[in-house]
Design a protein around this motif. Structure first.
Motif, PDB file in Angstrom:
ATOM      1  N   THR A   6      12.356 -12.570  41.512  1.00  0.00           N
ATOM      2  CA  THR A   6      12.313 -13.631  42.516  1.00  0.00           C
ATOM      3  C   THR A   6      11.156 -13.341  43.468  1.00  0.00           C
ATOM      4  OG1 THR A   6      13.769 -12.472  44.053  1.00  0.00           O
ATOM      5  CG2 THR A   6      14.831 -13.918  42.414  1.00  0.00           C
ATOM      6  N   ALA A   7      10.822 -14.331  44.299  1.00  0.00           N
ATOM      7  CA  ALA A   7       9.715 -14.150  45.251  1.00  0.00           C
ATOM      8  C   ALA A   7      10.026 -13.007  46.219  1.00  0.00           C
ATOM      9  CB  ALA A   7       9.464 -15.446  46.011  1.00  0.00           C
ATOM     10  N   GLU A   8      11.270 -12.892  46.642  1.00  0.00           N
ATOM     11  CA  GLU A   8      11.672 -11.822  47.558  1.00  0.00           C
ATOM     12  C   GLU A   8      11.521 -10.457  46.884  1.00  0.00           C
ATOM     13  OE1 GLU A   8      15.612 -10.151  49.917  1.00  0.00           O
ATOM     14  OE2 GLU A   8      15.653 -12.155  49.046  1.00  0.00           O
ATOM     15  N   GLU A   9      11.932 -10.341  45.631  1.00  0.00           N
ATOM     16  CA  GLU A   9      11.814  -9.077  44.916  1.00  0.00           C
ATOM     17  C   GLU A   9      10.367  -8.688  44.679  1.00  0.00           C
ATOM     18  OE1 GLU A   9      15.830  -8.955  42.151  1.00  0.00           O
ATOM     19  OE2 GLU A   9      14.121 -10.146  41.471  1.00  0.00           O
ATOM     20  N   LEU A  10       9.495  -9.656  44.474  1.00  0.00           N
ATOM     21  CA  LEU A  10       8.080  -9.355  44.282  1.00  0.00           C
ATOM     22  C   LEU A  10       7.484  -8.706  45.525  1.00  0.00           C
ATOM     23  CD1 LEU A  10       6.871 -12.530  42.383  1.00  0.00           C
ATOM     24  CD2 LEU A  10       7.018 -10.208  41.482  1.00  0.00           C
ATOM     25  N   ILE A  11       7.988  -9.086  46.689  1.00  0.00           N
ATOM     26  CA  ILE A  11       7.470  -8.511  47.939  1.00  0.00           C
ATOM     27  C   ILE A  11       8.130  -7.167  48.227  1.00  0.00           C
ATOM     28  CG2 ILE A  11       7.357  -8.829  50.443  1.00  0.00           C
ATOM     29  CD1 ILE A  11       7.131 -11.866  49.814  1.00  0.00           C
ATOM     30  N   THR A  12       9.445  -7.086  48.073  1.00  0.00           N
ATOM     31  CA  THR A  12      10.157  -5.851  48.422  1.00  0.00           C
ATOM     32  C   THR A  12      10.017  -4.766  47.367  1.00  0.00           C
ATOM     33  OG1 THR A  12      12.229  -6.682  47.497  1.00  0.00           O
ATOM     34  CG2 THR A  12      11.843  -7.036  49.860  1.00  0.00           C
ATOM     35  N   LYS A  13       9.835  -5.149  46.097  1.00  0.00           N
ATOM     36  CA  LYS A  13       9.661  -4.189  45.007  1.00  0.00           C
ATOM     37  C   LYS A  13       8.245  -4.260  44.462  1.00  0.00           C
ATOM     38  CE  LYS A  13      14.465  -4.619  43.555  1.00  0.00           C
ATOM     39  NZ  LYS A  13      15.351  -4.988  42.443  1.00  0.00           N
ATOM     40  N   ARG A  14       7.303  -4.191  45.331  1.00  0.00           N
ATOM     41  CA  ARG A  14       5.913  -4.406  44.967  1.00  0.00           C
ATOM     42  C   ARG A  14       5.420  -3.474  43.855  1.00  0.00           C
ATOM     43  NH1 ARG A  14       0.669  -4.289  48.948  1.00  0.00           N
ATOM     44  NH2 ARG A  14      -0.811  -4.764  47.309  1.00  0.00           N
ATOM     45  N   GLU A  15       5.816  -2.228  43.872  1.00  0.00           N
ATOM     46  CA  GLU A  15       5.326  -1.303  42.854  1.00  0.00           C
ATOM     47  C   GLU A  15       5.849  -1.676  41.490  1.00  0.00           C
ATOM     48  OE1 GLU A  15       9.150   0.120  44.427  1.00  0.00           O
ATOM     49  OE2 GLU A  15       7.327  -0.246  45.484  1.00  0.00           O
TER      50      GLU A  15
END
Length: 120
Positions: free
Chosen positions: A111-120
């Motif tokens: 999700t868009a949120e996971e892309l930001i919070t789990k960037r690595e």
């Protein structure tokens, strides 16, 4: 016509062609002997940078815009095969489409949120 020597620049390999046919012979840096009927194309084998824009969509259908930078170099002993099968526009034909496909496939898993919070 009677120039039997060719100088390959530092960080390059020389692909030898005879009447348009790519030879198995690859020239190293420095001065090399060639036949007058042969031509040489220099291929850069140093580390190069490719920058690719990769628009995609997240798992929750949010638009994601990424710029991917890839450092690569060509295998020194395969430049004649690369020149023969792909040509000089390796980035446009192989690297950019592959990077874009991988980014699209990967961003669609999150999700868009996971892309930001789990960037690595």
């Amino acid at each position: 016509m009677f120039k039997p020597f060719y100088c390959v620049s530092s960080g390059h390999k020389g692909v030898v062609t005879t009447f348009g046919s790519v030879s198995d012979r690859v020239l190293d840096e420095g001065i090399n002997f060639i036949y007058p009927i042969q031509n040489v194309t220099q291929i850069d084998v140093r580390i190069q940078k490719s920058e690719t824009s990769a628009p995609s969509a997240s798992k929750d259908l949010q638009k994601v815009s990424s710029v991917i930078v890839l450092n690569y170099h060509l295998a020194k002993d395969s430049v004649n095969k690369i020149y023969k099968n792909i040509g000089m526009d390796l980035e446009d034909r192989i690297i950019d489409p592959a990077v874009q496909e991988i980014v699209k496939g990967t961003t669609a898993k999150y999700t868009a949120e996971e892309l930001i919070t789990k960037r690595e």
